[in-house]
Motif scaffolding. Structure first.
Motif, PDB file in Angstrom:
ATOM      1  N   GLY A   1       0.781  -1.207  -0.030  1.00 30.27           N
ATOM      2  CA  GLY A   1      -0.012  -0.088   0.054  1.00 30.27           C
ATOM      3  C   GLY A   1       0.823   1.277   0.220  1.00 30.27           C
ATOM      4  N   VAL A   2       1.857   1.221   0.773  1.00 33.43           N
ATOM      5  CA  VAL A   2       2.792   2.478   0.918  1.00 33.43           C
ATOM      6  C   VAL A   2       3.600   2.603  -0.488  1.00 33.43           C
ATOM      7  CG1 VAL A   2       4.854   3.460   1.992  1.00 33.43           C
ATOM      8  CG2 VAL A   2       2.978   2.428   3.293  1.00 33.43           C
ATOM      9  N   LEU A   3       4.159   1.466  -1.063  1.00 32.92           N
ATOM     10  CA  LEU A   3       4.814   1.650  -2.172  1.00 32.92           C
ATOM     11  C   LEU A   3       3.822   2.037  -3.376  1.00 32.92           C
ATOM     12  CD1 LEU A   3       6.971  -1.554  -2.010  1.00 32.92           C
ATOM     13  CD2 LEU A   3       7.873   0.948  -1.839  1.00 32.92           C
ATOM     14  N   GLY A   4       2.551   1.575  -3.480  1.00 38.29           N
ATOM     15  CA  GLY A   4       1.712   1.813  -4.341  1.00 38.29           C
ATOM     16  C   GLY A   4       1.499   3.170  -4.378  1.00 38.29           C
ATOM     17  N   LEU A   5       1.512   4.045  -3.155  1.00 38.00           N
ATOM     18  CA  LEU A   5       1.230   5.373  -3.403  1.00 38.00           C
ATOM     19  C   LEU A   5       2.130   6.283  -4.170  1.00 38.00           C
ATOM     20  CD1 LEU A   5       0.466   5.775   0.575  1.00 38.00           C
ATOM     21  CD2 LEU A   5      -1.325   5.804  -1.324  1.00 38.00           C
TER      22      LEU A   5
ATOM     23  N   GLU B   1      -7.606   3.347 -14.670  1.00 37.47           N
ATOM     24  CA  GLU B   1      -6.329   3.647 -14.960  1.00 37.47           C
ATOM     25  C   GLU B   1      -5.313   3.643 -13.518  1.00 37.47           C
ATOM     26  OE1 GLU B   1      -5.023   3.981 -17.985  1.00 37.47           O
ATOM     27  OE2 GLU B   1      -7.209   3.648 -18.715  1.00 37.47           O
ATOM     28  N   GLY B   2      -4.317   3.219 -13.611  1.00 37.58           N
ATOM     29  CA  GLY B   2      -3.567   3.202 -12.412  1.00 37.58           C
ATOM     30  C   GLY B   2      -1.953   3.140 -12.761  1.00 37.58           C
ATOM     31  N   GLY B   3      -0.928   3.320 -12.082  1.00 38.81           N
ATOM     32  CA  GLY B   3       0.419   3.003 -12.366  1.00 38.81           C
ATOM     33  C   GLY B   3       0.708   1.425 -11.999  1.00 38.81           C
ATOM     34  N   LEU B   4       2.017   1.151 -12.652  1.00 42.27           N
ATOM     35  CA  LEU B   4       2.123  -0.189 -12.340  1.00 42.27           C
ATOM     36  C   LEU B   4       3.023  -0.419 -11.174  1.00 42.27           C
ATOM     37  CD1 LEU B   4       2.620  -1.501 -15.776  1.00 42.27           C
ATOM     38  CD2 LEU B   4       0.710  -1.812 -14.303  1.00 42.27           C
ATOM     39  N   LEU B   5       2.790  -1.222 -10.230  1.00 48.39           N
ATOM     40  CA  LEU B   5       3.665  -1.407  -9.163  1.00 48.39           C
ATOM     41  C   LEU B   5       4.571  -2.751  -9.554  1.00 48.39           C
ATOM     42  CD1 LEU B   5       4.597  -1.023  -6.131  1.00 48.39           C
ATOM     43  CD2 LEU B   5       2.401  -2.365  -5.345  1.00 48.39           C
ATOM     44  N   LEU B   6       5.811  -2.647  -9.312  1.00 47.95           N
ATOM     45  CA  LEU B   6       6.645  -3.749  -9.735  1.00 47.95           C
ATOM     46  C   LEU B   6       6.447  -3.937 -11.006  1.00 47.95           C
ATOM     47  CD1 LEU B   6       6.019  -6.219  -6.423  1.00 47.95           C
ATOM     48  CD2 LEU B   6       8.152  -4.408  -6.909  1.00 47.95           C
ATOM     49  N   GLY B   7       5.901  -3.112 -11.864  1.00 49.89           N
ATOM     50  CA  GLY B   7       6.022  -3.256 -13.368  1.00 49.89           C
ATOM     51  C   GLY B   7       4.751  -4.194 -13.815  1.00 49.89           C
TER      52      GLY B   7
ATOM     53  N   ASN C   1      -4.554   1.483  -3.275  1.00 45.32           N
ATOM     54  CA  ASN C   1      -3.548   1.479  -2.211  1.00 45.32           C
ATOM     55  C   ASN C   1      -4.043   1.755  -0.928  1.00 45.32           C
ATOM     56  OD1 ASN C   1      -1.546   1.353  -4.073  1.00 45.32           O
ATOM     57  ND2 ASN C   1      -1.563   3.377  -4.543  1.00 45.32           N
ATOM     58  N   ILE C   2      -5.136   2.735  -0.764  1.00 48.13           N
ATOM     59  CA  ILE C   2      -5.950   2.758   0.595  1.00 48.13           C
ATOM     60  C   ILE C   2      -6.435   1.289   1.066  1.00 48.13           C
ATOM     61  CG2 ILE C   2      -7.897   3.772   1.725  1.00 48.13           C
ATOM     62  CD1 ILE C   2      -7.089   6.347   0.049  1.00 48.13           C
TER      63      ILE C   2
END
Length: 136
Positions: free
Chosen positions: A21-25, A36-42, A51-52
């Motif tokens: 959750g923290v890294l995803g922020l 839409e969203g960003g990629l965590l760990l690609g 993340n929340i």
């Protein structure tokens, strides 16, 4: 004192989900809610709402794991059931307006894997703590 499997799994999963959750922020960018969203760990797509959710679930698991075996067992089972439902439903809501958590296929498989572990431990282990009965 020996550690129960439910407490151990809840504590480990709680810490991991809090970290995720923290890294995803940091990777979600300006995507608060939606497809839409960003990629965590690609690989894993996340937005801030996603993340929340990870932070809340991680906190619940960690607190339950540190509290007691019955609390950990109940939380593992509950979170496992929710993840099972989310993992299944996720396949059907991708590419729709209902995908407010920016879920992708990798997320679905991770949620299903988490569900299997959490439900398996929650339902199968530490039975004595919830089924022990007083003898008369």
């Amino acid at each position: 004192m020996t550690q129960s499997p439910n407490r151990l799994v809840a504590t480990i999963f709680g810490a991991v989900y809090l970290l995720v959750g923290v890294l995803g922020l940091f990777v979600a960018g300006g995507n608060v809610v939606g497809e839409e969203g960003g990629l965590l760990l690609g690989v894993f797509q996340v937005n801030h709402l996603h993340n929340i959710a990870h932070l809340l679930i991680g906190a619940a698991l960690l607190i339950a794991g540190l509290r007691s075996t019955p609390a950990a067992k109940a939380t593992n089972t509950t979170v496992g059931a929710v993840y099972l439902l989310l993992g299944i439903v996720g396949f059907f809501i991708v590419d729709t307006a209902l995908n407010i958590l920016a879920l992708n296929t990798a997320d679905h498989y991770l949620h299903l894997a988490s569900a299997i572990v959490l439900l398996g431990v929650g339902l199968a282990l530490d039975r004595r703590t919830t089924t022990a009965r007083a003898t008369v």
